[in-house]
Design a protein around this motif. Sequence first.
Motif, PDB file in Angstrom:
ATOM      1  N   ARG A  86       0.437   4.261  -2.743  1.00 27.17           N
ATOM      2  CA  ARG A  86       0.279   5.697  -2.464  1.00 27.17           C
ATOM      3  C   ARG A  86       1.382   6.504  -3.133  1.00 27.17           C
ATOM      4  O   ARG A  86       1.135   7.572  -3.697  1.00 27.17           O
ATOM      5  CB  ARG A  86       0.288   5.943  -0.949  1.00 27.17           C
TER       6      ARG A  86
ATOM      7  N   ALA B 173      -4.414 -18.542   0.511  1.00 21.33           N
ATOM      8  CA  ALA B 173      -5.041 -18.390  -0.802  1.00 21.33           C
ATOM      9  C   ALA B 173      -4.317 -19.257  -1.822  1.00 21.33           C
ATOM     10  O   ALA B 173      -4.942 -19.877  -2.683  1.00 21.33           O
ATOM     11  CB  ALA B 173      -5.019 -16.922  -1.235  1.00 21.33           C
TER      12      ALA B 173
ATOM     13  N   PRO C 188      -4.179  -1.110 -11.159  1.00 23.48           N
ATOM     14  CA  PRO C 188      -5.515  -1.244 -10.542  1.00 23.48           C
ATOM     15  C   PRO C 188      -5.584  -2.419  -9.560  1.00 23.48           C
ATOM     16  O   PRO C 188      -6.121  -2.289  -8.462  1.00 23.48           O
ATOM     17  CB  PRO C 188      -6.438  -1.466 -11.748  1.00 23.48           C
ATOM     18  N   PHE C 189      -5.006  -3.552  -9.943  1.00 25.65           N
ATOM     19  CA  PHE C 189      -5.017  -4.737  -9.079  1.00 25.65           C
ATOM     20  C   PHE C 189      -4.254  -4.456  -7.786  1.00 25.65           C
ATOM     21  O   PHE C 189      -4.738  -4.730  -6.684  1.00 25.65           O
ATOM     22  CB  PHE C 189      -4.386  -5.908  -9.842  1.00 25.65           C
TER      23      PHE C 189
ATOM     24  N   HIS D   1      -2.782 -13.745 -14.431  1.00 23.01           N
ATOM     25  CA  HIS D   1      -2.946 -12.779 -15.525  1.00 23.01           C
ATOM     26  C   HIS D   1      -4.417 -12.399 -15.657  1.00 23.01           C
ATOM     27  O   HIS D   1      -4.763 -11.222 -15.746  1.00 23.01           O
ATOM     28  CB  HIS D   1      -2.412 -13.383 -16.830  1.00 23.01           C
ATOM     29  N   ARG D   2      -5.288 -13.399 -15.643  1.00 19.55           N
ATOM     30  CA  ARG D   2      -6.738 -13.142 -15.706  1.00 19.55           C
ATOM     31  C   ARG D   2      -7.198 -12.300 -14.530  1.00 19.55           C
ATOM     32  O   ARG D   2      -8.096 -11.467 -14.648  1.00 19.55           O
ATOM     33  CB  ARG D   2      -7.510 -14.464 -15.654  1.00 19.55           C
ATOM     34  N   MET D   3      -6.604 -12.580 -13.348  1.00 21.72           N
ATOM     35  CA  MET D   3      -7.010 -11.867 -12.140  1.00 21.72           C
ATOM     36  C   MET D   3      -6.559 -10.410 -12.166  1.00 21.72           C
ATOM     37  O   MET D   3      -7.043  -9.608 -11.382  1.00 21.72           O
ATOM     38  CB  MET D   3      -6.438 -12.569 -10.900  1.00 21.72           C
ATOM     39  N   GLY D   4      -5.611 -10.083 -13.033  1.00 21.97           N
ATOM     40  CA  GLY D   4      -5.199  -8.692 -13.158  1.00 21.97           C
ATOM     41  C   GLY D   4      -3.806  -8.402 -12.645  1.00 21.97           C
ATOM     42  O   GLY D   4      -3.363  -7.258 -12.658  1.00 21.97           O
TER      43      GLY D   4
ATOM     44  N   THR E  88      -3.735 -17.768 -14.699  1.00 25.02           N
ATOM     45  CA  THR E  88      -4.860 -17.369 -13.849  1.00 25.02           C
ATOM     46  C   THR E  88      -4.584 -16.014 -13.205  1.00 25.02           C
ATOM     47  O   THR E  88      -5.460 -15.150 -13.156  1.00 25.02           O
ATOM     48  CB  THR E  88      -5.118 -18.443 -12.775  1.00 25.02           C
TER      49      THR E  88
ATOM     50  N   ARG F 210       0.824  -1.213   0.000  1.00 25.95           N
ATOM     51  CA  ARG F 210       0.000   0.000   0.000  1.00 25.95           C
ATOM     52  C   ARG F 210       0.858   1.262   0.000  1.00 25.95           C
ATOM     53  O   ARG F 210       0.458   2.290  -0.536  1.00 25.95           O
ATOM     54  CB  ARG F 210      -0.949   0.013   1.199  1.00 25.95           C
TER      55      ARG F 210
ATOM     56  N   ALA G 270      -1.643  -8.386  -1.602  1.00 29.42           N
ATOM     57  CA  ALA G 270      -1.811  -9.123  -0.347  1.00 29.42           C
ATOM     58  C   ALA G 270      -2.485 -10.464  -0.623  1.00 29.42           C
ATOM     59  O   ALA G 270      -2.098 -11.502  -0.081  1.00 29.42           O
ATOM     60  CB  ALA G 270      -2.632  -8.297   0.643  1.00 29.42           C
ATOM     61  N   LEU G 271      -3.480 -10.428  -1.482  1.00 29.58           N
ATOM     62  CA  LEU G 271      -4.192 -11.652  -1.868  1.00 29.58           C
ATOM     63  C   LEU G 271      -3.231 -12.673  -2.465  1.00 29.58           C
ATOM     64  O   LEU G 271      -3.241 -13.857  -2.127  1.00 29.58           O
ATOM     65  CB  LEU G 271      -5.260 -11.250  -2.887  1.00 29.58           C
TER      66      LEU G 271
ATOM     67  N   GLN H 171      -5.980  -2.083  -5.255  1.00 21.94           N
ATOM     68  CA  GLN H 171      -7.061  -2.647  -4.442  1.00 21.94           C
ATOM     69  C   GLN H 171      -6.520  -3.757  -3.543  1.00 21.94           C
ATOM     70  O   GLN H 171      -7.240  -4.690  -3.176  1.00 21.94           O
ATOM     71  CB  GLN H 171      -8.191  -3.163  -5.339  1.00 21.94           C
ATOM     72  N   SER H 172      -5.245  -3.665  -3.194  1.00 18.33           N
ATOM     73  CA  SER H 172      -4.608  -4.622  -2.278  1.00 18.33           C
ATOM     74  C   SER H 172      -4.564  -6.032  -2.844  1.00 18.33           C
ATOM     75  O   SER H 172      -4.559  -7.014  -2.100  1.00 18.33           O
ATOM     76  CB  SER H 172      -5.302  -4.626  -0.906  1.00 18.33           C
ATOM     77  N   GLY H 173      -4.513  -6.145  -4.170  1.00 15.68           N
ATOM     78  CA  GLY H 173      -4.427  -7.463  -4.785  1.00 15.68           C
ATOM     79  C   GLY H 173      -3.142  -8.190  -4.429  1.00 15.68           C
ATOM     80  O   GLY H 173      -3.103  -9.422  -4.365  1.00 15.68           O
TER      81      GLY H 173
END
Lengths: 444, 444
Positions: free
Chosen positions: A123, A153, A138-139, A316-319, A314, A119, A146-147, A142-144
């Motif tokens: 910023r 996960a 964009p990914f 890549h698909r997720m962003g 996958t 994050r 961390a995911l 939105q904290s992607g």
Amino acid sequence: MPKLIVSNQRTDEMIGDLGSLTPEYRRYVAGQAQRMVWLAEAGDVLVLPVQLDEQFLSYVAALKGIDRGSWAVVVPPVGSLGEDVLSRDRLEDPEFVTRLKAAVRDHEVRTILPFHFDRVSVRLARTLGLDRHTPGFPFAAQSGTALLNSKAAFRALAVGHGIPVPFGTVTDDRQEAEEFLWEAIGAGQPVIVKQDFHVGGIGNEIISPVPGIRPIGATGTELITDRAALAAHLDRRWAHYAGPHRGRVVLEHYTPESPAIYSELLVTDEGVRLVGHGEMRMKPVINGLIVPAPSVRLPAFAGFLDDSRQLSETLHRMGYRGSLSVDAIVTPDDTILVNEINGRVVGSAHIHRIGEELVGGDYTRERVLIEKRRVAFPDFRTTLDKLTATSLAFDPARRTGVVVTVHDNGRTGGFGGCCLIAEDDAAARVLEEEVDALFGTAGE
Amino acid sequence: MPKLIVSNQRTDEMIGDLGSLTPEYRRYVAGQAQRMVWLAEAGDVLVLPVQLDEQFLSYVAALKGIDRGSWAVVVPPVGSLGEDVLSRDRLEDPEFVTRLKAAVRDHEVRTILPFHFDRVSVRLARTLGLDRHTPGFPFAAQSGTALLNSKAAFRALAVGHGIPVPFGTVTDDRQEAEEFLWEAIGAGQPVIVKQDFHVGGIGNEIISPVPGIRPIGATGTELITDRAALAAHLDRRWAHYAGPHRGRVVLEHYTPESPAIYSELLVTDEGVRLVGHGEMRMKPVINGLIVPAPSVRLPAFAGFLDDSRQLSETLHRMGYRGSLSVDAIVTPDDTILVNEINGRVVGSAHIHRIGEELVGGDYTRERVLIEKRRVAFPDFRTTLDKLTATSLAFDPARRTGVVVTVHDNGRTGGFGGCCLIAEDDAAARVLEEEVDALFGTAGE
């Protein structure tokens, strides 16, 4: 199109709290931050925790065929945790941000490449106006990230793809964990317990009913053979395993003496590219690499690379955009079990870059590369002189020799790194012995 | 192949702690659990929180053309939270598990269909030997469901697909949240603050600088116009927003008076199927549906359905199997912004099943379906008699009329539900008025 490199090797998001690192480990991390210099192209701006020796920067630039003068290096003021990590207070220091803005403007930087897109980096990218052109922003915003770096996960994603993983489970329930562990103990099976978010094996522990288990990829082994001891251990350690966010805990059967391998991939807007693969030298946590992975000869290896691609497709698909590694172990029966992905610039990135840019050709077939860490170099001039005098320095014509990848300029000693490039395994072993004789090793 | 239906409408994983629900809401949830009876096929075993009126079960079976006698209904003993929710202690009660094992064996059940595939369901599936044949079990067993139902993960996934979402951010940093909110307040823009894990708008609050904002999809609106009040509010509420796991918080610009729509999809081994779509009737949290969504006429709707498919294809790759909904809002300028996915049996599932099985044909084009909740039915016999006497009961020949979907048998009153099936909007409105006149509504 010049980029901004931010060598934030460790972040609060990666490990929960930067303050939990020992000062000694933070110094090691400061050295490792230099690896990103190898990813710099002409015109790039680099944010590093510590100012580097000009001779080292010129050395890297010359080997890469770049004008050192085209780079700007910006170091923020010392922060609450000192000078070794790019902590949030340093990266958000107003005076530093002003300087960085100027450098970004002068160099016409359009994108940002943090080691870890946390994050703070999000910023910073916005503050500097680099959000629009950075792929995958964009990914990340939105904290992607961390995911992607959640070990919990990962297991869902991997089994969802039908990829072989170590037998195990993911739970936030202490009772369920205790039952899983007790069943394993009854079967004489060690288990590795992993915090959901952590890197480099630091958050991992092994619980074993049999003695003598060397903790590869973990910080220690707990010998437990009876239920009461197990319950008492979990009473003590469960809160630690669950971590500051009281999240899920990963429990996996641990197969001793299984080399750790990785594949590195790059996800761009266009798709997925396999960058390379290697084996991690563990003692007990990661300390360097061998490229290519010796297990490339195993029948299971092609499947591992295919699984790595499938997972990356996958993502890549997720962003997600950027580097990632797929980590696995090779068990004694030559099975490859995937046990982690890391969605960030990975520790192998500079080695593969050196392979591509300095060695060239089909380097993974024609050469063996060994990354050494924790080398006790003298000052940079002396280091290079010694390598030259012994004819060990990298020779672009022969495409072999030693590249100094990290030089801590005697700041603390013992946290230097190098890449040994040889024609085959035997030559690499000889080269490593020569380097050890020349500089010794530290931190073991 | 008969299946085991477990109607666990709310779980600790969905909302943090079942004990935080009010007794009144738990009673509502107990009624909603009956919806899964509509998903039962011949030979299925159903686990429900409360024993149902035999007449109601026979009514459902008859409308579906199934022999009621082919079903087994198993209700666990009352638990620590009473009889309204299938809490963990109830589903793991040894006597209940023994009874359930017998039913599963007698009915030759091979798969499990929980409303929400949480860890309790995972353990139950293993205990009953249903893990092997249940599609998507590996993903669920590694806590993949939690990943899917994270509102934070959703935003990363959605923007990663380039899908339009409300302007917003995901952060675990109170300071960053405060700055985001303050900027919005300065622009006169309300913001919806969402806990990462929660359902039905229960974990959401709106912070608005302008009065008169009706909180659709949230429990309330906080009017805040100055920085000190914002800071004080966050001092009070941040821990609540972050939730028991002190996780990430979702902040999104909130567009008032924007109808909430959804698409329902089914992910199987074979691929993705669009089941249907509808609009949620909010007052202020979800209270029934209109099928098909009236916004199907908007130019943006085809894109919404395509985005729903794209997301579902990714979930298919990730290993998820089962129902899901993609939730969105339609802003006053007819833009569709996706704001959530729910990876579980969704509240619309029984309505679409009624459409497919009872109405048949191209029901989404030929009929309008309205789901009503919180209807105060008398006892079941009287309810049916009244519907028959007024010729409002569903008529399979005309393919219109009222289907009683949930009947709480006067247990508490006011938590019944029905599906109104009419030839068009106007007829549906008339039918709803007739039903209201007959039974009144409750819970408003």
